[in-house]
Design an enzyme around this catalytic site. Structure first.
Site, mmCIF file in Angstrom:
data_model
loop_
_atom_site.group_PDB
_atom_site.id
_atom_site.type_symbol
_atom_site.label_atom_id
_atom_site.label_comp_id
_atom_site.label_asym_id
_atom_site.label_seq_id
_atom_site.Cartn_x
_atom_site.Cartn_y
_atom_site.Cartn_z
ATOM 1 N NE ARG A 64 -12.418 -63.462 8.805
ATOM 2 C CZ ARG A 64 -12.909 -62.905 7.697
ATOM 3 N NH1 ARG A 64 -12.573 -61.615 7.823
ATOM 4 N NH2 ARG A 64 -13.697 -63.454 7.077
ATOM 5 C CG HIS A 88 -18.067 -57.971 10.134
ATOM 6 N ND1 HIS A 88 -16.936 -57.204 10.253
ATOM 7 C CD2 HIS A 88 -18.378 -58.117 8.811
ATOM 8 C CE1 HIS A 88 -16.359 -57.041 8.974
ATOM 9 N NE2 HIS A 88 -17.280 -57.511 8.199
ATOM 10 C CG HIS A 161 -18.682 -54.117 5.282
ATOM 11 N ND1 HIS A 161 -18.950 -54.499 4.075
ATOM 12 C CD2 HIS A 161 -17.849 -54.753 5.924
ATOM 13 C CE1 HIS A 161 -18.337 -55.681 3.993
ATOM 14 N NE2 HIS A 161 -17.580 -55.871 5.139
ATOM 15 C CE1 TYR A 163 -18.588 -56.400 -0.016
ATOM 16 C CE2 TYR A 163 -20.271 -55.446 1.029
ATOM 17 C CZ TYR A 163 -19.447 -56.407 0.971
ATOM 18 O OH TYR A 163 -19.372 -57.360 1.730
ATOM 19 C CG ASP A 219 -11.228 -60.991 3.094
ATOM 20 O OD1 ASP A 219 -11.469 -59.914 4.081
ATOM 21 O OD2 ASP A 219 -12.408 -61.828 3.280
ATOM 22 C CD GLU A 266 -14.577 -54.584 5.802
ATOM 23 O OE1 GLU A 266 -14.380 -55.041 6.953
ATOM 24 O OE2 GLU A 266 -14.034 -55.389 4.769
#
Length: 302
Positions: A64, A88, A161, A163, A219, A266
């Site tokens: 961000r 992003h 990115h 997962y 997060d 990340e």
């Protein structure tokens, strides 16, 4: 959309030219069964509608950025923001661009190298940024190497990115996690860093010792400390697989999505570094080379 698969005795990796996406990362679990440890789609075309950045290369700036822009040498550069947050890379970051597959090596230590030219003022960022990402298999490790050069000073922060789900279960509560992160970045209601760096002690963010994730969901931008003896590790007793994350980056955003069972590491510079003078420098200048290297090292739980 083009698809490339490389493999060695331990890992099979499938990559797409769209978004430089890691589509599949297959290892054998403790029972010898092939296990895809990244969340993704079987049909490549489904990634065109994906809004979770599944397996994608994120840029020009991962994470961000506040203030709807940034300033370089007293020049303001406005960038797309939604509710005051640029995320992003903007409306169509690197994860939604087609990359060029430059090299595929199938011999010892196989690799695939992709490139993308982000033109001057794409998404509001100055400079023609020549970017490459290399996915390389060495024994039971996946190396992800991002590099970039520019002809004008510009903020750069790239990451992958993917997962991870190590066992195919529909929860990650049973996973064990250790983070070599004694501090994290305080964030506001919009998950933008306030500029404060906070100790993890006596908080839910303390994973300095290996423990079950349980109901903790994250997060969160963490500050990595490479001097710590115990590294960043994720492990599942069900599959027997363990993954260590080793990087040259100062931070890692650990993200556990609400929509499905997975965890994202990340590895990157700090979010909002272009607007936070006390954060590590994110400005790449002409003549310099950006180099971000992360190793995901797989083994069996001991």
């Amino acid at each position: 959309m083009n698809q490339v698969t490389i493999k060695n005795n331990f890992i099979t990796l499938t990559v797409l030219d769209y978004g430089a996406i890691i589509q599949k990362l297959i290892l054998k679990n403790k029972d010898g069964v092939d296990t895809n440890v990244v969340v993704g789609f079987e049909e490549p075309e489904k990634y065109l509608a994906d809004n979770k950045s599944l397996g994608a290369c994120i840029g020009r700036y991962a994470g961000r950025i506040s203030n709807s822009g940034f300033q370089i040498n007293n020049t303001n550069y406005p960038i797309f923001s939604k509710d005051g947050v640029h995320l992003h890379g903007g409306k169509q970051g690197f994860g939604k661009r087609y990359w060029t597959i430059d090299q595929v090596h199938d011999g010892e230590n196989p690799f695939v190298k992709l490139s993308y030219l982000s033109k001057d003022m794409e998404e509001g960022y100055p400079g023609n940024l020549k970017t490459t990402v290399t996915y390389k298999l060495v024994d039971s490790s996946l190396f992800i190497i991002h590099e970039a050069t520019t002809d004008k000073a510009t903020p750069v922060n790239l990451t992958n990115h993917s997962y991870f789900n190590l066992d195919g279960e529909d929860t990650i509560d049973h996973y064990h996690l250790r983070l070599s992160c004694p501090e994290y970045l305080e964030t506001d209601a919009k998950l933008l860093p306030t500029g404060n760096i906070v100790s993890v002690k006596n908080s839910k963010y303390d994973f300095l010792s290996m423990k079950r994730i349980g109901e903790v969901r994250l997060d969160t931008p963490f500050v990595l400390d490479s001097s710590l003896k115990d590294g960043t590790v994720l492990a599942s007793d069900i599959s027997g697989l363990s993954m260590e994350v080793i990087t040259n980056q100062p931070g890692v955003v650990v993200y556990t999505p609400a929509a499905f069972a997975a965890i994202c590491f990340e590895t990157q510079n700090f979010p909002d570094a272009p607007n936070q003078p006390n954060f590590p420098n994110s400005l790449l200048k002409p003549g310099e080379t950006y180099h971000n290297e992360t190793e995901f090292r797989f083994s069996f739980v001991l």
